[in-house]
Scaffold this motif. Sequence first.
Motif, PDB file in Angstrom:
ATOM      1  N   ASP A 183     -13.593  -1.311  10.881  1.00  0.00           N
ATOM      2  CA  ASP A 183     -14.785  -0.720  10.284  1.00  0.00           C
ATOM      3  C   ASP A 183     -15.954  -0.558  11.246  1.00  0.00           C
ATOM      4  OD1 ASP A 183     -15.204  -3.404  10.604  1.00  0.00           O
ATOM      5  OD2 ASP A 183     -16.453  -3.597   8.822  1.00  0.00           O
ATOM      6  N   GLY A 211       0.705   6.925  -6.499  1.00  0.00           N
ATOM      7  CA  GLY A 211      -0.518   7.594  -6.933  1.00  0.00           C
ATOM      8  C   GLY A 211      -0.586   9.024  -6.438  1.00  0.00           C
ATOM      9  N   LEU A 235       0.842  -1.206   0.000  1.00  0.00           N
ATOM     10  CA  LEU A 235       0.000   0.000   0.000  1.00  0.00           C
ATOM     11  C   LEU A 235       0.870   1.247   0.000  1.00  0.00           C
ATOM     12  CD1 LEU A 235      -3.083  -0.434   2.337  1.00  0.00           C
ATOM     13  CD2 LEU A 235      -3.047   0.179  -0.059  1.00  0.00           C
ATOM     14  N   ILE A 285     -12.303   3.592   5.294  1.00  0.00           N
ATOM     15  CA  ILE A 285     -12.118   2.166   5.615  1.00  0.00           C
ATOM     16  C   ILE A 285     -11.572   1.413   4.399  1.00  0.00           C
ATOM     17  CG2 ILE A 285     -13.377   0.062   6.234  1.00  0.00           C
ATOM     18  CD1 ILE A 285     -15.332   2.010   7.724  1.00  0.00           C
ATOM     19  N   LYS A 286     -10.598   0.543   4.667  1.00  0.00           N
ATOM     20  CA  LYS A 286     -10.038  -0.309   3.616  1.00  0.00           C
ATOM     21  C   LYS A 286     -10.997  -1.452   3.326  1.00  0.00           C
ATOM     22  CE  LYS A 286      -5.304   0.300   5.324  1.00  0.00           C
ATOM     23  NZ  LYS A 286      -4.236  -0.371   6.047  1.00  0.00           N
ATOM     24  N   PRO A 287     -11.163  -1.909   2.131  1.00  0.00           N
ATOM     25  CA  PRO A 287     -10.586  -1.356   0.906  1.00  0.00           C
ATOM     26  C   PRO A 287     -11.322  -0.089   0.486  1.00  0.00           C
ATOM     27  CG  PRO A 287     -11.923  -3.293   0.411  1.00  0.00           C
ATOM     28  CD  PRO A 287     -11.941  -3.143   1.892  1.00  0.00           C
ATOM     29  N   PHE A 288     -10.644   0.747  -0.271  1.00  0.00           N
ATOM     30  CA  PHE A 288     -11.198   2.054  -0.637  1.00  0.00           C
ATOM     31  C   PHE A 288     -10.859   2.329  -2.096  1.00  0.00           C
ATOM     32  CE2 PHE A 288      -6.946   2.234   0.889  1.00  0.00           C
ATOM     33  CZ  PHE A 288      -6.299   3.043  -0.020  1.00  0.00           C
ATOM     34  N   ALA A 289     -11.563   3.315  -2.666  1.00  0.00           N
ATOM     35  CA  ALA A 289     -11.245   3.706  -4.048  1.00  0.00           C
ATOM     36  C   ALA A 289     -10.173   4.795  -3.974  1.00  0.00           C
ATOM     37  CB  ALA A 289     -12.490   4.234  -4.730  1.00  0.00           C
ATOM     38  N   PHE A 290      -9.161   4.674  -4.813  1.00  0.00           N
ATOM     39  CA  PHE A 290      -8.085   5.661  -4.778  1.00  0.00           C
ATOM     40  C   PHE A 290      -8.637   7.066  -5.052  1.00  0.00           C
ATOM     41  CE2 PHE A 290      -4.648   8.066  -6.849  1.00  0.00           C
ATOM     42  CZ  PHE A 290      -3.743   8.078  -5.793  1.00  0.00           C
ATOM     43  N   GLU A 291      -9.629   7.134  -5.974  1.00  0.00           N
ATOM     44  CA  GLU A 291     -10.272   8.421  -6.305  1.00  0.00           C
ATOM     45  C   GLU A 291     -10.843   9.073  -5.053  1.00  0.00           C
ATOM     46  OE1 GLU A 291     -10.867  10.172  -8.976  1.00  0.00           O
ATOM     47  OE2 GLU A 291     -10.147   8.904 -10.600  1.00  0.00           O
ATOM     48  N   SER A 339       2.103   1.786  -3.659  1.00  0.00           N
ATOM     49  CA  SER A 339       1.102   2.219  -4.646  1.00  0.00           C
ATOM     50  C   SER A 339       0.500   3.569  -4.269  1.00  0.00           C
ATOM     51  CB  SER A 339       0.021   1.155  -4.818  1.00  0.00           C
ATOM     52  OG  SER A 339      -0.496   0.800  -3.572  1.00  0.00           O
ATOM     53  N   LEU A 340       0.274   3.799  -2.976  1.00  0.00           N
ATOM     54  CA  LEU A 340      -0.306   5.091  -2.578  1.00  0.00           C
ATOM     55  C   LEU A 340       0.694   6.227  -2.810  1.00  0.00           C
ATOM     56  CD1 LEU A 340      -2.273   4.309   0.708  1.00  0.00           C
ATOM     57  CD2 LEU A 340      -3.185   4.991  -1.502  1.00  0.00           C
ATOM     58  N   ALA A 397      -8.461  -0.813   8.305  1.00  0.00           N
ATOM     59  CA  ALA A 397      -9.387  -1.919   8.028  1.00  0.00           C
ATOM     60  C   ALA A 397     -10.452  -2.016   9.116  1.00  0.00           C
ATOM     61  CB  ALA A 397      -8.603  -3.225   7.960  1.00  0.00           C
ATOM     62  N   LEU A 419      -8.174  10.369  -2.783  1.00  0.00           N
ATOM     63  CA  LEU A 419      -7.627  11.598  -3.361  1.00  0.00           C
ATOM     64  C   LEU A 419      -8.565  12.782  -3.087  1.00  0.00           C
ATOM     65  CD1 LEU A 419      -5.032  11.923  -4.935  1.00  0.00           C
ATOM     66  CD2 LEU A 419      -6.330  11.687  -7.056  1.00  0.00           C
TER      67      LEU A 419
END
Lengths: 482, 225
Positions: free
Chosen positions: B82, B19, B12, B100-106, B15-16, B80, B109
């Motif tokens: 929740d 991004g 994570l 909360i994970k999982p999440f949309a990167f959008e 990738s984070l 994670a 952002l």
Amino acid sequence: MKSIRARLTLSLGVLFFFSWCFGGLAVYLTLRSEMTAEFDRALRASTEALAGLSEQSQGAFDFDPAPEVMSRFERRDRPEYFQIWAANGTTLVRSPSLRQADLPRLAGTLSAPHLWNLILPDGLRGRAIGLRFPPKQDEDTPPAGLVHEVTLVMASHREELGNRLGLIKSVLLLAGAGTAVATVLVVTLVVRRGLWPLSQLAERATTIDASSLGERFASKKMPDEVSQISRRLNDLMARLEGSFTREKRFSGDVAHELRTPIAELRTLAEVALRWPDDVAATRKVLQDALEIALQMESLVAGLLTLARCEAGLLAVHPEAIPIEELIREILHSLAREIEAKRLAVTLHVPESTCWLTDRVALRSMVTNLLANAVQHSPSGSAIQLHIESGVPAGRLRISNATKELAQEDLPQLFERFWRKDGARSSNANCGLGLALTRAYAQALGMTFRAELTDDSEITFELSGAQTCEAREAHQTFLAPNE
Amino acid sequence: MRLLLVEDSKRLQTSLQRGLRKSGYAVDVTGDGEEGRWLSESNNYDVIILDLMLPRLDGLSLLRQLRASHRATHVLILTARDTVEDRVSGLQAGADDYLIKPFAFEELLARVQALCRRSYQRKNPRIVIGDLQIDTAARRVTSKGRNIELTPREFMLLEYLVLRRGEVLSRSEIEAHIYPDSAELMSNAVDSAVCTLRRKIDSDRPGARIRTRRGMGYVFESTSE
């Protein structure tokens, strides 16, 4: 009726009521018997005195009472009565109070007179005594002719006796009613006070919910009976609290173990799709995605195996397994990690040791234990592996040094997803290894336990494995009968 | 805008970080709670993205210590965990947002952008200064209707100067804000970035919007609005 208070009040009330009824009746009957006997004794004394006034002289009956004696039979208010008959039934004398009336002519002997109740000539209730006796002879005149017996009946009013008995009856009834009311009040009060600690307990219980399982019931200053309940409830609360904590931790751990790899996968994919121009980065994304998939596959496989073991659905295929060979294979697969950490692994296995069990399950258990030992042992430390074989069962012990564990960790060691590292940062395992080992051990009829010594050495022990020697011994034992 | 990502999952983190950097943020990364606390107390971040389950110091303790030291940095918890209890305790400990994970990167952002706007008391993602229009959500800049192509770092520089317009910002301040700690910089990196930015945004007009204050730094003239 489900209320203890109502049931106790009613039971004690009924008990007191009937006790009082029986007691009161016994007192009343005793008093009535005594008072009647007293009355009868007085009546008999009077009758015997009257009989003493009777004389027989030369065949004639003579009765000469003194005036003070006769005053009782002459008074106008509630006089007494007597009548004397000759043997042939002729009335010889009767009291002035009788006028022309007759008393019933019933009689017993002088020693055993007849006594009975009757209605007196004035219409009131009375009691009479009748006796037959020979009048005494005149001392001055010698007897001339046959001496006849006479019958004397004397009667007296028993209104006073009846009134006194009635008064006693009323007093007893009133006292009984009063006592019954007082009993109900006192019993209610006593029962309420007696059950107060239970009410307190119930009130306390209503305030406890899932968020306050750390609270406890007071057991001091409580009666012994309630104190026992409090202690049992506190034990139950402690168990519930432990279960809730484990459940909560389990949910959090599951969330982490499942959500984190999904989040990793999703973010990897989204970022890679958004900026697809970087080939090297995309290649790394694919490698990571594969690792995540393998990690999740291992997690799902572990969970499924656990579920199968717990449901008793694990298929066990026992076969003779040379244990040393199996352990050496597993150690070979861990050789790189062992070498990297410079671990000294010592193996103590009796020659030709052979266990009769499921190969897949045993391999999984020993692999988990050895991999754990390798992962958690400090660099340069030693791992000891002891196998004890023979009859009736085999035992495997794996010991290694640990700096991470404490005694309070032992009860949680075999729980699913438990990890000493609260952050759960490592991807090397997901915390299912020991839970799986325990589940396998149970499925194979073995015992699995852990102990931590003071010098920070953890030992895992698998015991109860059926050995090939034990089977041979069993078969030899059976052979003569075959 | 400078962010701190405190997340113990290496994948994570990678990738984070990628991004967020591609989206124009300077990102410092750590996977350790103690190091996260030290970084958050040593630097001025616009937003801290904080995991809860961290080695050495958990996220909630880090957050409480941050607030106890009167740091007002916006914190977004990324975890994670929740349950309502977890969310409530996170927000009560001083978090500004909770994802909360999982999440949309959008979504992450967008939330980070919203928190950055809050850092400068703005609600509108669009900033208009005269002919110049800056859309901080779409990361787009236009001048007199003409689209100006900016790299993420140039956009970050422009956004920072515009948000603090009228204030003289020193080179070191700009450097700390638009470059991550790990970046190896040339001594004139800020000057050269400002020069490039000037050329792009002032090419169609006389005079410079970004002025140099000799010996002090740069200022985006507020009068140019």
